[in-house]
Motif scaffolding. Structure first.
Motif, PDB file in Angstrom:
ATOM      1  N   GLU A  12     -29.741 -73.750  73.774  1.00  0.00           N
ATOM      2  CA  GLU A  12     -29.164 -72.451  74.098  1.00  0.00           C
ATOM      3  C   GLU A  12     -29.640 -71.984  75.482  1.00  0.00           C
ATOM      4  OE1 GLU A  12     -26.845 -70.800  72.617  1.00  0.00           O
ATOM      5  OE2 GLU A  12     -26.693 -71.895  70.715  1.00  0.00           O
ATOM      6  N   SER A  13     -30.896 -72.246  75.775  1.00  0.00           N
ATOM      7  CA  SER A  13     -31.415 -71.900  77.106  1.00  0.00           C
ATOM      8  C   SER A  13     -30.739 -72.742  78.190  1.00  0.00           C
ATOM      9  CB  SER A  13     -32.935 -72.108  77.150  1.00  0.00           C
ATOM     10  OG  SER A  13     -33.596 -71.232  76.261  1.00  0.00           O
ATOM     11  N   CYS A  14     -30.504 -74.015  77.857  1.00  0.00           N
ATOM     12  CA  CYS A  14     -29.797 -74.888  78.811  1.00  0.00           C
ATOM     13  C   CYS A  14     -28.398 -74.352  79.107  1.00  0.00           C
ATOM     14  CB  CYS A  14     -29.708 -76.306  78.259  1.00  0.00           C
ATOM     15  SG  CYS A  14     -31.271 -77.212  78.232  1.00  0.00           S
ATOM     16  N   LEU A  15     -27.706 -73.870  78.085  1.00  0.00           N
ATOM     17  CA  LEU A  15     -26.375 -73.314  78.291  1.00  0.00           C
ATOM     18  C   LEU A  15     -26.434 -72.063  79.154  1.00  0.00           C
ATOM     19  CD1 LEU A  15     -24.694 -73.702  74.763  1.00  0.00           C
ATOM     20  CD2 LEU A  15     -24.371 -75.127  76.785  1.00  0.00           C
ATOM     21  N   GLN A  16     -27.446 -71.252  78.920  1.00  0.00           N
ATOM     22  CA  GLN A  16     -27.590 -70.041  79.735  1.00  0.00           C
ATOM     23  C   GLN A  16     -27.795 -70.385  81.206  1.00  0.00           C
ATOM     24  OE1 GLN A  16     -30.730 -67.737  77.970  1.00  0.00           O
ATOM     25  NE2 GLN A  16     -29.587 -67.349  76.071  1.00  0.00           N
ATOM     26  N   VAL A  24     -24.596 -79.595  78.899  1.00  0.00           N
ATOM     27  CA  VAL A  24     -25.145 -80.241  77.697  1.00  0.00           C
ATOM     28  C   VAL A  24     -24.266 -79.984  76.479  1.00  0.00           C
ATOM     29  CG1 VAL A  24     -27.516 -80.139  78.554  1.00  0.00           C
ATOM     30  CG2 VAL A  24     -26.595 -78.220  77.218  1.00  0.00           C
ATOM     31  N   HIS A  25     -23.050 -79.555  76.695  1.00  0.00           N
ATOM     32  CA  HIS A  25     -22.210 -79.114  75.579  1.00  0.00           C
ATOM     33  C   HIS A  25     -21.997 -80.204  74.532  1.00  0.00           C
ATOM     34  CE1 HIS A  25     -21.307 -76.336  78.871  1.00  0.00           C
ATOM     35  NE2 HIS A  25     -20.978 -75.446  77.945  1.00  0.00           N
ATOM     36  N   GLN A  26     -21.604 -81.402  74.965  1.00  0.00           N
ATOM     37  CA  GLN A  26     -21.343 -82.470  74.004  1.00  0.00           C
ATOM     38  C   GLN A  26     -22.616 -82.880  73.286  1.00  0.00           C
ATOM     39  OE1 GLN A  26     -18.771 -85.738  75.060  1.00  0.00           O
ATOM     40  NE2 GLN A  26     -17.843 -84.603  76.750  1.00  0.00           N
ATOM     41  N   GLU A  27     -23.682 -82.989  74.036  1.00  0.00           N
ATOM     42  CA  GLU A  27     -24.971 -83.383  73.470  1.00  0.00           C
ATOM     43  C   GLU A  27     -25.434 -82.364  72.417  1.00  0.00           C
ATOM     44  OE1 GLU A  27     -29.411 -83.786  75.372  1.00  0.00           O
ATOM     45  OE2 GLU A  27     -27.713 -84.477  76.572  1.00  0.00           O
ATOM     46  N   TYR A  28     -25.344 -81.090  72.770  1.00  0.00           N
ATOM     47  CA  TYR A  28     -25.773 -80.020  71.872  1.00  0.00           C
ATOM     48  C   TYR A  28     -24.851 -79.942  70.652  1.00  0.00           C
ATOM     49  CZ  TYR A  28     -27.055 -75.235  70.431  1.00  0.00           C
ATOM     50  OH  TYR A  28     -27.465 -74.120  69.734  1.00  0.00           O
ATOM     51  N   ALA A  29     -23.551 -80.039  70.883  1.00  0.00           N
ATOM     52  CA  ALA A  29     -22.605 -79.987  69.763  1.00  0.00           C
ATOM     53  C   ALA A  29     -22.844 -81.137  68.793  1.00  0.00           C
ATOM     54  CB  ALA A  29     -21.174 -80.019  70.286  1.00  0.00           C
ATOM     55  N   HIS A  73     -24.244 -77.612  61.294  1.00  0.00           N
ATOM     56  CA  HIS A  73     -23.883 -76.357  61.939  1.00  0.00           C
ATOM     57  C   HIS A  73     -22.523 -76.517  62.632  1.00  0.00           C
ATOM     58  CE1 HIS A  73     -27.872 -74.591  61.234  1.00  0.00           C
ATOM     59  NE2 HIS A  73     -28.367 -75.781  61.572  1.00  0.00           N
ATOM     60  N   SER A  74     -21.498 -76.764  61.835  1.00  0.00           N
ATOM     61  CA  SER A  74     -20.191 -77.120  62.387  1.00  0.00           C
ATOM     62  C   SER A  74     -19.540 -75.959  63.132  1.00  0.00           C
ATOM     63  CB  SER A  74     -19.269 -77.616  61.271  1.00  0.00           C
ATOM     64  OG  SER A  74     -19.135 -76.641  60.248  1.00  0.00           O
ATOM     65  N   SER A  75     -19.722 -74.737  62.650  1.00  0.00           N
ATOM     66  CA  SER A  75     -19.086 -73.594  63.296  1.00  0.00           C
ATOM     67  C   SER A  75     -19.616 -73.398  64.725  1.00  0.00           C
ATOM     68  CB  SER A  75     -19.329 -72.327  62.469  1.00  0.00           C
ATOM     69  OG  SER A  75     -18.748 -71.203  63.092  1.00  0.00           O
ATOM     70  N   ARG A  76     -20.926 -73.444  64.878  1.00  0.00           N
ATOM     71  CA  ARG A  76     -21.501 -73.294  66.217  1.00  0.00           C
ATOM     72  C   ARG A  76     -21.137 -74.490  67.089  1.00  0.00           C
ATOM     73  NH1 ARG A  76     -22.047 -70.808  70.606  1.00  0.00           N
ATOM     74  NH2 ARG A  76     -23.960 -71.191  71.800  1.00  0.00           N
ATOM     75  N   ALA A  77     -21.074 -75.687  66.504  1.00  0.00           N
ATOM     76  CA  ALA A  77     -20.672 -76.862  67.280  1.00  0.00           C
ATOM     77  C   ALA A  77     -19.278 -76.674  67.871  1.00  0.00           C
ATOM     78  CB  ALA A  77     -20.715 -78.113  66.409  1.00  0.00           C
ATOM     79  N   ALA A  78     -18.365 -76.132  67.068  1.00  0.00           N
ATOM     80  CA  ALA A  78     -17.008 -75.886  67.555  1.00  0.00           C
ATOM     81  C   ALA A  78     -17.014 -74.860  68.686  1.00  0.00           C
ATOM     82  CB  ALA A  78     -16.119 -75.409  66.409  1.00  0.00           C
ATOM     83  N   GLN A  79     -17.868 -73.849  68.558  1.00  0.00           N
ATOM     84  CA  GLN A  79     -17.961 -72.838  69.610  1.00  0.00           C
ATOM     85  C   GLN A  79     -18.463 -73.441  70.925  1.00  0.00           C
ATOM     86  OE1 GLN A  79     -20.541 -69.894  67.924  1.00  0.00           O
ATOM     87  NE2 GLN A  79     -18.987 -69.063  66.539  1.00  0.00           N
ATOM     88  N   VAL A  80     -19.434 -74.330  70.821  1.00  0.00           N
ATOM     89  CA  VAL A  80     -19.994 -74.964  72.023  1.00  0.00           C
ATOM     90  C   VAL A  80     -18.932 -75.817  72.715  1.00  0.00           C
ATOM     91  CG1 VAL A  80     -21.698 -76.643  72.847  1.00  0.00           C
ATOM     92  CG2 VAL A  80     -22.373 -74.878  71.199  1.00  0.00           C
ATOM     93  N   ILE A  81     -18.168 -76.562  71.929  1.00  0.00           N
ATOM     94  CA  ILE A  81     -17.114 -77.393  72.514  1.00  0.00           C
ATOM     95  C   ILE A  81     -16.020 -76.509  73.123  1.00  0.00           C
ATOM     96  CG2 ILE A  81     -15.337 -79.107  72.031  1.00  0.00           C
ATOM     97  CD1 ILE A  81     -18.153 -80.205  72.062  1.00  0.00           C
ATOM     98  N   THR A  82     -15.738 -75.379  72.497  1.00  0.00           N
ATOM     99  CA  THR A  82     -14.746 -74.455  73.052  1.00  0.00           C
ATOM    100  C   THR A  82     -15.163 -73.982  74.442  1.00  0.00           C
ATOM    101  OG1 THR A  82     -14.068 -73.714  70.844  1.00  0.00           O
ATOM    102  CG2 THR A  82     -13.565 -72.246  72.694  1.00  0.00           C
ATOM    103  N   ALA A  83     -16.446 -73.701  74.591  1.00  0.00           N
ATOM    104  CA  ALA A  83     -16.951 -73.296  75.904  1.00  0.00           C
ATOM    105  C   ALA A  83     -16.774 -74.410  76.926  1.00  0.00           C
ATOM    106  CB  ALA A  83     -18.417 -72.894  75.801  1.00  0.00           C
TER     107      ALA A  83
END
Length: 456
Positions: A28-32, A37-42, A50-60
């Protein structure tokens, strides 16, 4: 101040050590700090549920790379894990629009389409996979299995035979081919194949119930009953076994045994308590994008049926709440019966954890009805009559006890029926054979069926 490189290295170290909370905080700090790191984090989020948050990260990530086919694929996987099949299918469609021949995406879409009972589209995808990768035996086998699910037995048998000629002997393919032969009435070929599978896999319930069904078709009731009893003893929640035992008893005109196996007092009525806006729900059902006329492989004739409804969506949340409440009440009613010394064997399969699968059926006035069937995926099933229509006497009734048409057995002496009314719910064990009488009313008869499906 920690540099971006050091932050990312520390975050990856947390992930390698299994410190999920620390890794999530780090990413989360990396994203800020706008690190890519979106794919790696997702992937980490997806791996740990944590599928819901993974989808949000990919959306970003898609905001800066809207033409990245792989990102749509990754988000689809997260959405599938979160049971958001409609959104997932849209992402898979988009990914394939960008990269039409991506086999991994095609396989995932074909699998999802098959799970959603969108069999025409699933078949088209599997056929394309086989064209792109002619040595892909799974694609060929799946084409045959989908034809079997569509009740297209000749086509299914041809493809499954071809699979067995080209590839290693796959028990699932052998079983599917035997079932195609049985459905075609070719018991001379079906029975030896199923007997061989039974000898090879004597502890596999599905093999033994398939074999027993073929034996029923051959009128070998004693052997069929023995197999069904074996499965029911080993797996009390197997709906095919309990249904088969009833069919054997009814076919032998053993009325008392049949009534013990399928007693009317296990049919439990309830009502919606006027907690739903039926008119709004009717509009949502009638405008559902996947309301299909006589869907292949289903029991509906002269009517329409949806795919599974997504209960987490705003449109169906009130329905979901009502059904969950009524299921819990039904469990409370059934539980005292389960503790009795003469309890029905069905109670032995009561699930500790469960989920709902829900779909809608719309019958029209051209004699629409449903053929005899059971709900093998469930333990407890039910129907909510959103609108019972305007039936003529004896029409649109729910009838229990008749065997599947393909067995060509006489109607039982102890069937029983129920006349639906709008706003009513009806619960019954999933193995209870049931069908509806033809409906010729002037308005649509709309019902919502559901299964309480055990979750391991």
């Amino acid at each position: 101040m920690t540099s971006p490189e050091a932050l990312l290295a520390a975050t990856r170290q947390q992930a390698q050590r299994g410190n999920l909370a620390g890794a999530i905080a780090g990413y989360e700090s990396c994203l800020q700090q706008q690190l890519p790191v979106h794919q790696e984090y997702a992937g980490l989020l997806y791996q740990h549920g944590h599928s819901s948050r993974a989808a949000q990260v990919i959306t970003a990530a898609l905001e800066t790379a809207p033409e990245d086919a792989h990102l749509y694929f990754l988000r689809a996987l997260a959405l599938i894990a979160g049971r958001q099949s409609t959104a997932a299918l849209a992402d898979l469609d988009t990914s394939l629009q960008i990269s039409p021949d991506n086999l991994a995406v095609l396989r995932q879409r074909a699998t999802l389409l098959a799970q959603l009972d969108l069999l025409d589209a699933a078949l088209a995808d599997f056929q394309k996979i086989h064209q792109l990768a002619p040595h892909d035996g799974d694609a060929l086998g799946n084409c045959g299995i989908i034809h079997l699910r569509r009740n297209e037995y000749t086509q299914a048998a041809g493809l499954l035979e071809l699979y067995l000629q080209r590839y290693a002997r796959n028990p699932q393919i052998v079983r599917s081919l035997a079932n195609a032969y049985r459905s075609m009435g070719n018991l001379e070929r079906a029975l030896p194949m199923l007997a061989g599978l039974d000898a090879q896999f004597p502890q596999v319930d599905a093999v033994q119930t398939d074999y027993a069904l073929a034996l029923l078709a051959a009128r070998q009731f004693d052997q069929a009953q023995h197999l069904y009893q074996t499965v029911a003893k080993r797996s009390p929640g197997d709906q095919w076994a309990l249904s088969g035992l009833y069919i054997v008893s009814a076919a032998r005109c053993d009325t008392s045994a049949a009534r013990r196996l399928m007693p009317p007092d296990l049919v439990l009525p309830a009502d919606d308590g006027n907690l739903l806006d039926r008119d709004v729900l009717k509009t949502q059902i009638l405008s559902h994008p996947r309301l299909r006329w006589e869907p292949a492989g289903k029991s509906t004739t002269g009517g329409q049926q949806t795919t599974l409804l997504e209960l987490d969506t705003t449109a169906f949340k009130p329905l979901s709440t009502l059904l969950h409440q009524r299921v819990e009440q039904a469990f409370s009613t059934f539980d005292p019966l389960a503790s009795e010394g003469t309890a029905h064997p069905w109670f032995g399969g009561r699930p500790a954890k469960w989920k709902l699968q829900v779909w809608a059926t719309v019958l029209h006035g051209e004699g629409g009805h449903q053929r005899p069937h059971i709900h093998p995926a469930g333990w407890l099933s039910g129907v909510y009559y959103l609108d019972s229509g305007d039936p003529h006497p004896g029409e649109g009734m729910l009838v229990f006890g008749h065997p599947p048409d393909e067995l060509q057995l006489p109607a039982p002496q102890d069937d029983f029926s129920h006349q639906p009314r709008s706003g009513q719910l009806l619960f019954f064990p999933s193995f209870f054979l049931h069908h509806t009488t033809p409906y010729t009313g002037s308005t649509a008869r709309i019902s919502i069926a559901f299964d309480v499906v055990p979750v391991s």
